[in-house]
Design an enzyme around this catalytic site. Structure first.
Site, PDB file in Angstrom:
ATOM      1  N   HIS A  78       0.841  -1.201   0.000  1.00  0.00           N
ATOM      2  CA  HIS A  78       0.000   0.000   0.000  1.00  0.00           C
ATOM      3  C   HIS A  78       0.870   1.243   0.000  1.00  0.00           C
ATOM      4  CE1 HIS A  78      -4.212  -1.488   1.270  1.00  0.00           C
ATOM      5  NE2 HIS A  78      -3.606  -2.368   0.495  1.00  0.00           N
ATOM      6  N   TYR A 207      -8.690   6.072   7.581  1.00  0.00           N
ATOM      7  CA  TYR A 207      -8.738   6.508   8.982  1.00  0.00           C
ATOM      8  C   TYR A 207      -9.758   7.643   9.040  1.00  0.00           C
ATOM      9  CZ  TYR A 207      -4.373   3.956   9.996  1.00  0.00           C
ATOM     10  OH  TYR A 207      -3.422   2.989  10.167  1.00  0.00           O
ATOM     11  N   PRO A 298      -3.096   1.247  18.801  1.00  0.00           N
ATOM     12  CA  PRO A 298      -2.877   0.721  17.445  1.00  0.00           C
ATOM     13  C   PRO A 298      -3.036   1.724  16.302  1.00  0.00           C
ATOM     14  CG  PRO A 298      -4.932  -0.114  18.362  1.00  0.00           C
ATOM     15  CD  PRO A 298      -4.274   0.643  19.450  1.00  0.00           C
ATOM     16  N   LYS A 302       2.018   0.486  14.850  1.00  0.00           N
ATOM     17  CA  LYS A 302       3.433   0.388  15.207  1.00  0.00           C
ATOM     18  C   LYS A 302       3.823  -0.820  16.072  1.00  0.00           C
ATOM     19  CE  LYS A 302       5.017   3.584  12.946  1.00  0.00           C
ATOM     20  NZ  LYS A 302       5.081   2.862  11.713  1.00  0.00           N
ATOM     21  N   TYR A 389       4.811   6.763   9.593  1.00  0.00           N
ATOM     22  CA  TYR A 389       3.919   5.620   9.337  1.00  0.00           C
ATOM     23  C   TYR A 389       4.678   4.502   8.615  1.00  0.00           C
ATOM     24  CZ  TYR A 389      -0.528   3.233   8.447  1.00  0.00           C
ATOM     25  OH  TYR A 389      -1.554   2.315   8.440  1.00  0.00           O
TER      26      TYR A 389
HETATM   27  P1  RFL Z   1       2.518 -10.848  21.861  1.00  0.00           P
HETATM   28  O1  RFL Z   1       2.061 -10.979  20.445  1.00  0.00           O
HETATM   29  O2  RFL Z   1       1.531 -10.402  22.876  1.00  0.00           O
HETATM   30  O3  RFL Z   1       3.141 -12.259  22.291  1.00  0.00           O
HETATM   31  C1  RFL Z   1       3.460 -12.565  23.627  1.00  0.00           C
HETATM   32  C2  RFL Z   1       3.316 -14.055  23.807  1.00  0.00           C
HETATM   33  O4  RFL Z   1       3.743 -14.418  25.120  1.00  0.00           O
HETATM   34  C3  RFL Z   1       2.845 -15.404  25.616  1.00  0.00           C
HETATM   35  N1  RFL Z   1       2.945 -15.427  27.081  1.00  0.00           N
HETATM   36  C4  RFL Z   1       3.569 -16.410  27.785  1.00  0.00           C
HETATM   37  N2  RFL Z   1       4.201 -17.527  27.392  1.00  0.00           N
HETATM   38  C5  RFL Z   1       4.723 -18.339  28.352  1.00  0.00           C
HETATM   39  N3  RFL Z   1       4.634 -18.059  29.689  1.00  0.00           N
HETATM   40  C6  RFL Z   1       4.007 -16.959  30.128  1.00  0.00           C
HETATM   41  N4  RFL Z   1       3.925 -16.678  31.441  1.00  0.00           N
HETATM   42  C7  RFL Z   1       3.440 -16.063  29.158  1.00  0.00           C
HETATM   43  N5  RFL Z   1       2.760 -14.896  29.229  1.00  0.00           N
HETATM   44  C8  RFL Z   1       2.467 -14.518  27.966  1.00  0.00           C
HETATM   45  C9  RFL Z   1       1.491 -14.949  25.090  1.00  0.00           C
HETATM   46  O5  RFL Z   1       0.525 -15.988  25.084  1.00  0.00           O
HETATM   47  C10 RFL Z   1       1.871 -14.502  23.685  1.00  0.00           C
HETATM   48  O6  RFL Z   1       1.776 -15.568  22.752  1.00  0.00           O
HETATM   49  O7  RFL Z   1       3.767  -9.854  21.979  1.00  0.00           O
HETATM   50  P2  RFL Z   1       4.924  -9.521  20.928  1.00  0.00           P
HETATM   51  O8  RFL Z   1       5.535 -10.772  20.357  1.00  0.00           O
HETATM   52  O9  RFL Z   1       5.761  -8.523  21.618  1.00  0.00           O
HETATM   53  O10 RFL Z   1       4.185  -8.809  19.693  1.00  0.00           O
HETATM   54  C11 RFL Z   1       3.556  -7.563  19.832  1.00  0.00           C
HETATM   55  C12 RFL Z   1       2.350  -7.467  18.886  1.00  0.00           C
HETATM   56  O11 RFL Z   1       1.536  -8.604  19.077  1.00  0.00           O
HETATM   57  C13 RFL Z   1       1.538  -6.183  19.115  1.00  0.00           C
HETATM   58  O12 RFL Z   1       2.382  -5.090  19.377  1.00  0.00           O
HETATM   59  C14 RFL Z   1       0.658  -5.826  17.878  1.00  0.00           C
HETATM   60  O13 RFL Z   1      -0.316  -6.792  17.650  1.00  0.00           O
HETATM   61  C15 RFL Z   1       0.005  -4.446  18.078  1.00  0.00           C
HETATM   62  N6  RFL Z   1      -0.910  -4.092  16.985  1.00  0.00           N
HETATM   63  C16 RFL Z   1      -0.441  -3.601  15.785  1.00  0.00           C
HETATM   64  N7  RFL Z   1       0.888  -3.501  15.553  1.00  0.00           N
HETATM   65  C17 RFL Z   1       1.359  -3.090  14.334  1.00  0.00           C
HETATM   66  O14 RFL Z   1       2.577  -2.982  14.151  1.00  0.00           O
HETATM   67  N8  RFL Z   1       0.503  -2.797  13.275  1.00  0.00           N
HETATM   68  C18 RFL Z   1      -0.834  -2.882  13.422  1.00  0.00           C
HETATM   69  O15 RFL Z   1      -1.544  -2.677  12.450  1.00  0.00           O
HETATM   70  C19 RFL Z   1      -1.361  -3.263  14.719  1.00  0.00           C
HETATM   71  N9  RFL Z   1      -2.672  -3.379  14.914  1.00  0.00           N
HETATM   72  C20 RFL Z   1      -2.275  -4.270  17.167  1.00  0.00           C
HETATM   73  C21 RFL Z   1      -3.158  -3.878  16.098  1.00  0.00           C
HETATM   74  C22 RFL Z   1      -2.807  -4.821  18.329  1.00  0.00           C
HETATM   75  C23 RFL Z   1      -4.166  -4.967  18.449  1.00  0.00           C
HETATM   76  N10 RFL Z   1      -4.618  -5.588  19.634  1.00  0.00           N
HETATM   77  C24 RFL Z   1      -5.555  -6.626  19.645  1.00  0.00           C
HETATM   78  C25 RFL Z   1      -3.891  -5.349  20.854  1.00  0.00           C
HETATM   79  C26 RFL Z   1      -4.516  -4.006  16.225  1.00  0.00           C
HETATM   80  C27 RFL Z   1      -5.030  -4.520  17.415  1.00  0.00           C
HETATM   81  C28 RFL Z   1      -6.528  -4.594  17.525  1.00  0.00           C
HETATM   82  C1  PHB Z   2      -5.150  -3.705  11.001  1.00  0.00           C
HETATM   83  O1  PHB Z   2      -5.248  -3.990   9.792  1.00  0.00           O
HETATM   84  O2  PHB Z   2      -5.421  -4.522  11.889  1.00  0.00           O
HETATM   85  C2  PHB Z   2      -4.701  -2.347  11.384  1.00  0.00           C
HETATM   86  C3  PHB Z   2      -4.286  -1.469  10.408  1.00  0.00           C
HETATM   87  C4  PHB Z   2      -3.856  -0.194  10.775  1.00  0.00           C
HETATM   88  C5  PHB Z   2      -3.855   0.175  12.101  1.00  0.00           C
HETATM   89  C6  PHB Z   2      -4.270  -0.725  13.083  1.00  0.00           C
HETATM   90  C7  PHB Z   2      -4.688  -2.000  12.721  1.00  0.00           C
HETATM   91  O3  PHB Z   2      -3.474   1.429  12.442  1.00  0.00           O
END
Ligand code: RFL
Ligand code: PHB
Length: 396
Positions: A78, A207, A298, A302, A389
């Site tokens: 994109h 957005y 989110p 990032k 971004y």
């Molecule tokens: P995670 O993915 O939370 O993984 C941590 C893992 O540790 C496990 N765990 C344990 N394992 C063993 N023993 C224990 N005591 C434990 N405690 C926990 C957990 O089960 C899990 O599997 O962290 P990590 O690897 O640092 O990754 C971070 C990302 O997951 C997070 O920052 C992103 O998903 C945030 N995020 C977004 N980031 C982006 O760069 N671009 C996006 O578009 C974006 N959109 C989002 C998002 C996060 C969202 N939510 C649901 C929080 C959109 C949403 C809605």
């Molecule tokens: C997503 O596709 O889940 C998404 C995209 C952009 C954002 C957050 C989440 O800023």
């Protein structure tokens, strides 16, 4: 005390999110072995709906690590986003502004690819463990303890431990009391996210700023849409039947001559929004990476990208440390926090510009609209947004 067989590895990794899995892969490529433990099942980790946008630098990192086969085939490049406000939808052209783009490729797919790559090369991954503990962190031989899915209490002697266990993990709380400084902000709203079985109604992410609250139209594939709505922080998903979600999305994205296509909702959930930075990211032989050390709302896309850039720095730092050169390990926390704070600011800024703050005065909405007009008319302002971004790397 451990009653099972003792193991020995170079790096113990807690957490099979993108941070832990990518780290174990990058270490293996440097000839360093690891044991990775995860308390959820493999199927759960592979299905958890989360992020969707990869910065150009994250794509390059995955490519260089030999992990981008499917990403290169299925990822959707994109070159910009739309900002919608005051009844208008304006395009920001990242390619034109910065020469860079982002790639839409779901975190679930990144996680599937990483697990498959580790399994294919004999990586030691243990899913469904319980009672994870880390100990002896201020010695040269820290310990990782856990109970396997089969019930065997296991103790692993390590050279270093990586806490990649997310915001609710056990590694950050294992730092000695008083060592960590945490800076936190909770926002007075949350995101309701849906995955819908309908082709996206847009060619780029939208957005949208709206008096009812923020909305985001993202996607997962040419056939699957991902959409978000700003809701109350304590909203109950049960209060949001599918018809109400679509009605609210229709209101917030409405634009003459444009239609939001609806379809069956496959997944829905509510996520709180917070900014959180804990420092330092290292104590002795324990290194934190990703959401274990920091959370961003989110809106700036990032979190996943920060997790990946942390572990790219950590893999080199650990290779140095285990090879007898501690300099990059000593610099690890400061190196990462520089970028973490840049992303924390950007995510807060995007969030504040686009969400309706409950109880805010009319001045706030007017300021948001002034800022939105500025970033969509001034090339300098638009370039700053685009640079952040698509991924800004502070000079080291
Ligand atoms: P995670 O993915 O939370 O993984 C941590 C893992 O540790 C496990 N765990 C344990 N394992 C063993 N023993 C224990 N005591 C434990 N405690 C926990 C957990 O089960 C899990 O599997 O962290 P990590 O690897 O640092 O990754 C971070 C990302 O997951 C997070 O920052 C992103 O998903 C945030 N995020 C977004 N980031 C982006 O760069 N671009 C996006 O578009 C974006 N959109 C989002 C998002 C996060 C969202 N939510 C649901 C929080 C959109 C949403 C809605
Ligand atoms: C997503 O596709 O889940 C998404 C995209 C952009 C954002 C957050 C989440 O800023």
């Amino acid at each position: 005390m451990a009653s099972g067989p003792d193991l020995r590895t170079q790096v113990g990794i807690v957490g099979a999110g993108p941070a832990g899995l990518l780290l174990s892969h990058l270490l293996a490529q440097r000839g360093i072995d690891s044991v990775l433990v995860e308390d959820r099942s493999r199927a759960y980790c592979e299905a958890r709906q989360r992020a969707g946008v990869l910065e150009a630098g994250s794509v390059t990192l995955l490519r260089e690590a030999g992990l981008a086969g499917r990403l290169d085939r299925e990822g959707l490049e994109h070159g910009g986003i739309y900002l919608q406000f005051a009844g208008e939808r304006r395009h920001l052209d990242f390619q034109d502004l910065t020469g860079r783009s982002v790639t839409v490729y779901a975190q679930t797919e990144v996680v599937k690819d990483l697990i498959a790559a580790r399994v294919a090369t004999g990586g030691h991954l243990e899913f469904e463990v319980s009672g994870t503990e880390v100990a002896d962190l201020d010695t040269g031989r820290p310990l990782l303890r856990y109970t396997t899915r089969e019930g065997t209490r296991t103790e692993v002697a390590c050279d270093a431990i990586a806490g990649c266990d997310g915001f609710h993990g056990i590694c950050r709380p294992s730092f000695p009391a008083g060592l960590l400084t945490a800076v936190e902000r909770e926002y007075p709203y949350a995101w309701l996210g849906i995955l819908a079985d309908v082709p996206p109604s847009t060619d780029e992410l939208i957005y949208a700023h709206h008096a009812h609250g923020f909305a985001l139209h993202s996607l997962r594939s040419p056939l699957l849409s991902r959409l978000y709505l700003q809701v109350e922080p304590d909203d109950d998903i049960a209060a949001w039947p599918d018809e109400r979600i679509w009605a609210e999305l229709q209101t917030r994205f409405a634009l003459p001559g444009w239609e939001l296509k609806e379809g069956p909702i496959l997944d829905k959930g509510i996520t709180p929004m917070r900014s959180f930075v804990s420092s330092p990211m290292r104590y002795g032989r324990l290194f934190l990476a990703g959401d274990a050390a920091h959370i961003v709302p989110p809106t700036g896309a990032k979190g996943l990208n920060l997790a990946m850039s942390d572990v790219a720095v950590l893999a080199d730092a650990l290779a140095g440390l285990l090879g007898g050169d501690p300099r990059r390990a000593d610099a690890y926390s400061d190196t990462c926090l520089d970028r973490v704070w840049r992303c924390t600011h950007f995510s807060w800024w995007m969030t504040s510009m686009l969400h309706a703050t409950p109880g805010a005065d009319t001045m706030e909405a007017a300021l948001q609209l002034a800022q939105l007009r500025y970033v969509t008319t001034s090339r300098a302002a638009a370039t700053s947004l685009a640079e952040n971004y698509t991924g800004y790397q502070p000079p080291r």
